[in-house]
Structures are given as structure tokens and as C-alpha cells.
Design a protein around this motif. Sequence first.
Motif, short mmCIF file in Angstrom:
data_model
loop_
_atom_site.label_atom_id
_atom_site.label_comp_id
_atom_site.label_asym_id
_atom_site.label_seq_id
_atom_site.Cartn_x
_atom_site.Cartn_y
_atom_site.Cartn_z
N GLU A 174 0.80 -1.23 0.00
CA GLU A 174 0.00 0.00 0.00
C GLU A 174 0.84 1.28 0.00
O GLU A 174 0.28 2.39 -0.03
CB GLU A 174 -0.92 0.01 1.23
CG GLU A 174 -2.02 -1.05 1.16
CD GLU A 174 -2.79 -1.14 2.46
OE1 GLU A 174 -3.94 -0.67 2.50
OE2 GLU A 174 -2.23 -1.68 3.44
N VAL A 175 2.15 1.15 0.02
CA VAL A 175 3.01 2.34 0.16
C VAL A 175 2.77 3.36 -0.95
O VAL A 175 2.58 4.56 -0.70
CB VAL A 175 4.51 1.93 0.19
CG1 VAL A 175 5.41 3.15 0.07
CG2 VAL A 175 4.82 1.20 1.50
N GLU A 176 2.77 2.89 -2.17
CA GLU A 176 2.62 3.81 -3.31
C GLU A 176 1.29 4.56 -3.22
O GLU A 176 1.24 5.79 -3.38
CB GLU A 176 2.71 3.04 -4.63
CG GLU A 176 2.67 3.96 -5.84
CD GLU A 176 2.88 3.22 -7.15
OE1 GLU A 176 2.81 1.96 -7.15
OE2 GLU A 176 3.10 3.89 -8.17
N LYS A 177 0.25 3.82 -2.91
CA LYS A 177 -1.09 4.43 -2.83
C LYS A 177 -1.13 5.50 -1.74
O LYS A 177 -1.63 6.60 -1.95
CB LYS A 177 -2.14 3.33 -2.53
CG LYS A 177 -3.55 3.84 -2.42
CD LYS A 177 -4.54 2.76 -2.00
CE LYS A 177 -4.69 2.73 -0.49
NZ LYS A 177 -5.74 1.81 -0.02
N VAL A 178 -0.58 5.16 -0.58
CA VAL A 178 -0.64 6.09 0.56
C VAL A 178 0.17 7.35 0.27
O VAL A 178 -0.30 8.47 0.50
CB VAL A 178 -0.14 5.40 1.86
CG1 VAL A 178 0.06 6.43 2.97
CG2 VAL A 178 -1.11 4.34 2.29
#
Lengths: 224, 279
Positions: free
Chosen positions: B206-210
Motif C-alpha cells: 500500500e506504500v505507493e497508494k498512501v
Amino acid sequence: MTNTLHRYGLAQSFRDDYIIFAIPSRGINDEGCIPKLKEFLRICIKHDPANIGNGNRGSLAPEKNLGPAAHWERKDSYEWEEVIEGVEKPGTVSAVFTSEESAAACFRDIVAADLGLSVNISTSVENAKQVGKSCGINRHSVEYALALNDPHDHLPNSQILALSTMCGHGMVSFNMARKMMDMVREGRRTPEQAVATLTRFCPCGIYNPERARRLLEEARKEQK
Amino acid sequence: MIINQKKCVACGNCIPVCPMGAIYVDTGKNRAQINDDACVECGTCYRAMSTENLNPVLVRMVRKAARWFRFRFEPEPDVCPTGSFEMNDLEMPRLIRQIFSDPVVEHTSTGIKGRGTEEVKTNDVNLRVDTGEVGYTIEFGRPGVGVRFRDIQLMTRTLAKNGIKFEKKNPITLLMTDESRGDLPEDILNEKILSAIVEIRTTLEEVEKVLKLVHKVNLQIDTVIAIGISTRCDTNGEDNLLAPLLENLGYPFSRAKTNMGLGRITNKIEVKDNMKSTL
């Protein structure tokens, strides 16, 4: 409390910036931690720190009862004992070092002291790795500082940012950093005097006077 | 914060001291004033300026004479010559400014000074973020800009809407009236503070999304945001997951706070079984 993560600069700019701090965790290892925190600071002062702090005051603190003569004779000596004796409640204690050698030597002694407190090193990613390696300690966790996100263009130039963000709680204002840089450039203050002024604003004692002096010297040389 | 008008000599030394630029000299009154809306009660002017406690009448006379002769003053830049700053008693909601802005004041909700959270600084004994997990400290307002709770709420509501969970032992989370929606109390929304940290935790996926989400919301919030992103290293002390991911995503980093793993549980407490296995 130290907030050293978002110091502004490239990795190379942290070559003289190593902050080692100890922190007890509430309900985990805070019982009877005051002597351990003091012991941590006593170990640190054996290794020639540039500054130390106990969360309430740094080693160069504001003076509240100056006389008029103080304008010519400001105190600029760092008071280690006052900081150590001032540790009264569980909280972060810290020391700033300006070389890998002194930081590693201090960290080695801290490991040997086995205080049981969480100990963190705040510097460039590689610097911290090297200090750990030289003492045979593997990192437990790491928190990276991503670049400052400033879409509305609030921030000043990189020199002011580098000086100001060395107090992570923002107590060294952009305007004060700019004023000190201007006073040094105009020859109205020496870098040492300007650094002492800036350092007094950081209540945690994590301001790095040596790095600040270097930044001010670099700014002064740039104009020649 | 108050400037004692009987003591102030309008020297202007305090103007650059204020991190929020909230102090100015009223030329009509010939005294320094504080813009109460801009002031975040950080206490820098009161605590960090040295003081001389000189007689204000005498100082004004000397300044007047020197001004007439066009003499340039060269006082110490961090000194209030008459000790004019006074800390006043604050009540909610204004008190929240001091709690979030003055680093020597303890956060009542967590008992921690500064920004009021241990983050991963005590991860070796608390394990907020395990291997393969990612912790974030999303800090608003610092350096040198400040932020209002209304803007923080815009972020917390957006994060909550996207199913992201907040760190429990964090002053912003503890302020929330509805954590599932990211709502903050109505009466503090217009209060300005020097900075605050919202803490969340996600998986690596989820890093990119966050990060994209945070940057997108920042466009609507008139302040600066500093992101700290953390993980637990492997048994060799290496991070072969998060750092390569950040590099691939184009997020540069050079500085880090590194927990060296020296902490131990020393209080007499009962440790849960699942905690024992992970520490």
C-alpha cells in the motif's frame, strides 16, 4: 522528544552530524529509568559531544538575568552537569557528535553499559549503519525521512532550511536563521557568536553547533 | 502569550525570534504586539530569549536619544532587554495550541513531550511496526509554517475513507471523536498549531497508494508536510524491502532515525504471549 529526522541536507551534509539518543517507553521500561538516563549522558560527555540535552534544556541555555555588560561578555560555555542533573522525569536524553569515530566510541560504551533503554542514532542512513557495524550491532528498525513536501512554496532557501531544521521542533525560526546568516555575512557577528545564539533556542539540546558553524562559514565564503 | 506593554521598549529583537512571524511593532503605540490568531503558543519568545530586566523608562530614553543621533543599535539579537514576555493561563480550545506547539509541554493524552509520540524510537520494545509492515509519520506544519486542525482533519478523513488505520498511541488519534471517519472535535478545528503528526501503518503493497494520497491532499492544504516512513529490519539488520521500494517509486531519502535494538522490557509487567514471540 528530539525530532531530528527532518534535518535538511544531502547525505554528505550529515558527515558531522550524529545524534544518539535514549528513550524509555511508557509502561515498558520507564520504571527507575532516571539513573539510567543520567548514566547515558555521563557516557556521552566522555566522548566530546557538541551538545547534549534532556528534553527541557540543552547545554547552552538562555540566560534570564543578564546585566548590560553581557552584550560584550555572553556566556558561550556548554554546561554538561546542569543538563544531567536536570533529568527529573522519564523522557528523551540526547547527545550530538561531529564525527563517526566519536559517535562509534560513545555507542560502544552505551552498548557495554546495557541500560535497557531504546537507543537511536539519527544521521544519514549509511552513517548509522557504519556506527552499528563498527560495534557489532544490527539495526532493529529504521525510519527514513522523505523530502519535505511544499506544494505551496512556503519554505526558504536551502541554507536557511539547513540552519533552522536543526531544531526539529521548529524553535529556530527561519527569520532568526536568516538574521544570523546576514549578521555573519555583514561581519557583525562571528560564526561562533551566531551559532551560540541559535543553539540557545533549541530546548532539547540537539542543535548541532559545529554543523551550524560550518554552514555559516560556507555561506560567508560563498559571497567572496 | 502576552507582551507586558508597560515593560516593552519596542526594540524589535523578538520579531525574528517568533517561528510563526506573529510578533510585530505597532508604530502608533511604539510597543511590540502579538497577532493572537497567528501565535501558536510555542513559548519560544518567553522561554528562549535571554532577558536583562532593565528599567523600561531608562531604555526608552536611551533608545530615543540614540535614534535622534542616528546611532545604530547592535544589541544581542536574542535578548529582551526588559523581560516583557509573560505566559498567561490558557483554557481550551486555545490551550491545545500550546500542547501541540511547545516542545517542553507534555501531551496530556500520551504523557510524552514534543509531538507526543514514541514513533519507532521504541519499536524494539513496543513493536509498532514489524518486518514487512510500514509505519508512517505524516507531519504537518513543520518546519516554520504551522497548520490548523481543520487541515489535518482533511487528511485524516481522506485516510480513514481509504480504510487506513491510525496508530492508537498518538495525540491526534486520541483526539478523534470518530476514528473510523477521521473526525476531530469541532471546537478545535480553527486552532493553529506549530505541528502535529498523524501516524498510520500499512502493508508494503500500500506504500505507493498512501504516498500518492498524502501528496494529493497536501495540494489542498496550505502547509508543508514532512513524511517519515519506517519498517523493522531483518535479523541481519538490513532493510531489503522498504528502501528498494522507495527508490523504485522515486522517493529520495538520505537521512534516517535508526533504532539500534538495545531496549529491553524492565518494568514489572505481564507480557502477552504474542508480544514475547516478536520481540
